[in-house]
Motif scaffolding. Sequence first.
Motif, short mmCIF file in Angstrom:
data_model
loop_
_atom_site.label_atom_id
_atom_site.label_comp_id
_atom_site.label_asym_id
_atom_site.label_seq_id
_atom_site.Cartn_x
_atom_site.Cartn_y
_atom_site.Cartn_z
N SER A 101 50.64 -33.70 17.53
CA SER A 101 51.59 -32.80 18.18
C SER A 101 50.83 -31.66 18.89
O SER A 101 50.20 -30.84 18.21
CB SER A 101 52.54 -32.21 17.13
N ALA A 102 50.91 -31.63 20.19
CA ALA A 102 50.16 -30.64 20.96
C ALA A 102 50.75 -29.24 20.82
O ALA A 102 51.98 -29.07 20.73
CB ALA A 102 50.13 -31.03 22.44
N LEU B 211 50.76 -32.23 29.40
CA LEU B 211 51.86 -32.71 28.58
C LEU B 211 52.63 -31.53 27.99
O LEU B 211 52.20 -30.38 28.05
CB LEU B 211 51.36 -33.65 27.48
N THR B 212 53.77 -31.86 27.43
CA THR B 212 54.67 -30.85 26.88
C THR B 212 54.34 -30.60 25.41
O THR B 212 53.99 -31.54 24.67
CB THR B 212 56.13 -31.30 27.02
N GLU B 213 54.45 -29.36 25.02
CA GLU B 213 54.23 -28.97 23.63
C GLU B 213 55.02 -29.88 22.68
O GLU B 213 56.19 -30.20 22.92
CB GLU B 213 54.68 -27.52 23.46
N GLY B 214 54.35 -30.31 21.60
CA GLY B 214 55.00 -31.15 20.62
C GLY B 214 54.76 -32.63 20.81
O GLY B 214 54.95 -33.42 19.88
N LEU B 215 54.30 -33.03 21.99
CA LEU B 215 54.00 -34.44 22.24
C LEU B 215 52.60 -34.78 21.74
O LEU B 215 51.73 -33.89 21.61
CB LEU B 215 54.12 -34.75 23.73
N PRO B 216 52.35 -36.07 21.47
CA PRO B 216 51.01 -36.45 21.00
C PRO B 216 49.96 -36.38 22.10
O PRO B 216 50.26 -36.55 23.28
CB PRO B 216 51.21 -37.89 20.50
N VAL B 217 48.73 -36.15 21.66
CA VAL B 217 47.60 -36.04 22.57
C VAL B 217 46.64 -37.20 22.31
O VAL B 217 46.35 -37.54 21.16
CB VAL B 217 46.83 -34.72 22.33
N MET B 218 46.17 -37.80 23.40
CA MET B 218 45.05 -38.71 23.29
C MET B 218 44.16 -38.54 24.51
O MET B 218 44.60 -38.76 25.63
CB MET B 218 45.45 -40.17 23.15
#
Lengths: 112, 117
Positions: free
Chosen positions: A79-80, A13-20
Amino acid sequence: GDSVTQTEGLVTLTEGLPVMLNCTYQSTYSPFLFWYVQHLNEAPKLLLKSFTDNKRPEHQGFHATLHKSSSSFHLQKSSAQLSDSALYYCALRGSNTNKVVFGTGTRLQVLP
Amino acid sequence: EAAVTQSPRNKVAVTGGKVTLSCNQTNNHNNMYWYRQDTGHGLRLIHYSYGAGSTEKGDIPDGYKASRPSQENFSLILELATPSQTSVYFCASGDATDWGGYQDTQYFGPGTRLLVL
């Protein structure tokens, strides 16, 4: 016997997106759940874990909630960051044993 | 900070040879563990120990023996090494006195890379 399932081998995923990152488990006894993180060429180390007092664990912006009804302990972050790129293991220890069982791991790759 | 050391860090062995991997911890933990790490399989438990003199089989004990001569030391022994045992091996220690509490954690050593030719 006890087991842990991590369905995603790789999450990008892209930096700033949520992680699950998903983790489900099977255990005969009420287990304790853990998340370990392993950066490249390093040893695994504890990220966070469930507690007997049901307090929600948080560390370095990550958190996880133990849901006994669905046998899950998903890892989340709002936020990743690039530095979050690593291998993440979900692990379980049954309440009646010192044996710890790990899942197969999920590699998180955070892109700029 | 808890300390777990492993030796050797890298090892090349021949098929059929004997290999001993050593682990030392200075945490005074009762529990010690041996895992192997392989892509697609994650960390798999080989043997573990509750204290000096005890060893228990983990999930993949075949082809491996373990020895816990003291609180501090835990060895993994491959009597007849095979190429399928090529892997990265991690030792870990853990505190058995605080289940579910803040000390209920495994501390890992730096790992040993084993190549069996």
